[in-house]
Design a protein around this motif. Structure first.
Motif, mmCIF file in Angstrom:
data_model
loop_
_atom_site.group_PDB
_atom_site.id
_atom_site.type_symbol
_atom_site.label_atom_id
_atom_site.label_comp_id
_atom_site.label_asym_id
_atom_site.label_seq_id
_atom_site.Cartn_x
_atom_site.Cartn_y
_atom_site.Cartn_z
ATOM 1 N N ARG A 68 -33.265 15.798 13.862
ATOM 2 C CA ARG A 68 -33.754 17.079 14.378
ATOM 3 C C ARG A 68 -33.246 17.359 15.786
ATOM 4 N NH1 ARG A 68 -39.745 17.321 12.971
ATOM 5 N NH2 ARG A 68 -38.922 17.758 10.908
ATOM 6 N N ASP A 69 -33.176 16.312 16.629
ATOM 7 C CA ASP A 69 -32.746 16.518 18.016
ATOM 8 C C ASP A 69 -31.308 17.011 18.067
ATOM 9 O OD1 ASP A 69 -35.109 15.815 19.464
ATOM 10 O OD2 ASP A 69 -34.734 13.716 18.987
ATOM 11 N N THR A 97 -38.161 20.997 17.841
ATOM 12 C CA THR A 97 -38.466 19.879 18.734
ATOM 13 C C THR A 97 -39.104 20.395 20.028
ATOM 14 O OG1 THR A 97 -36.266 20.005 19.716
ATOM 15 C CG2 THR A 97 -36.548 18.482 17.868
#
Length: 216
Positions: A68-69, A97
């Motif tokens: 996700r980052d 995030t």
């Protein structure tokens, strides 16, 4: 009229709220200008809506990133290329995030198909029907790190009718979404709506915890 307000819209699907925003921004006296539409799905029909309106589009497939980052970092880069004053989530089916949310603090809006704080998350219409609620609706809010928990801007309230089905209720809520989301975006574009330490502010006044209520 205020200076143009650059808006980037994030989508994952059909883009019906996007279409309402496109239609609203076409008004000569509306300072909101949709600079780009970005989707995490190449097959999102909303991309066709954007192209038909002459709006730049980008596709960023979240499955092509390791986590996700990494995806959110690439998404920030893609968004910031359009120098946005406001980022609008319109059916963007990704949990963002904390770093992404902080980057756009005070200039990130979302719409949710329930009267928040009721029914955060998914299946909101079904949950409202199963609970026997008398009212349902939708909410525009500033996005914070709490899922569906940011300060409320405006909520449209509709009665739940006897005999309402999942589809009939969802359809009526959608109609209200297409009304209040362009309204909130326009408020922001006109400089009337801001996020402060006191919460959502409209025309310099703190909005109530429910946001502005519109009953139909």
């Amino acid at each position: 009229m205020p200076n143009a307000c650059n808006v980037v819209v994030l989508i994952s699907g059909s883009g019906s709220n996007l279409q309402a925003l496109i239609d609203s921004s076409a008004a000569a006296d509306n300072p909101a200008r949709i600079r780009a539409v970005i989707s995490n799905r190449a097959d999102a029909y909303g991309l066709q809506r954007a192209k038909a309106a002459g709006i730049d589009t980008r596709v960023l497939d979240h499955k092509a990133f390791e986590g996700r980052d990494a995806f959110d970092a690439a998404l920030i880069e893609a968004i910031d290329a359009f120098a946005p004053d406001l980022v609008v989530l319109a059916g963007f089916m990704r949990i963002l995030t904390p770093g992404f949310v902080r980057h756009y603090a005070g200039r990130l809006l979302n719409i949710h198909p329930s009267l928040l704080p009721r029914y955060k998350g998914l299946h909101t219409h079904q949950r409202a029907l199963e609970a026997g609620d008398r009212e349902h609706g939708c909410s525009v809010h500033f996005v914070t790190e709490e899922l569906d928990g940011g300060p409320l801007v405006v909520q449209a309230v509709i009665p739940i009718q006897p005999g309402d089905s999942l589809d009939s209720l969802a359809q009526r809520v959608h109609q209200q979404e297409h009304s209040i989301y362009p309204l909130a975006v326009r408020w922001f574009a006109e400089g009337r709506l801001r996020l402060s330490e006191q919460g959502a502010m409209l025309d310099g006044q703190a909005l109530p915890s429910t946001g502005q209520l519109i009953r139909t």
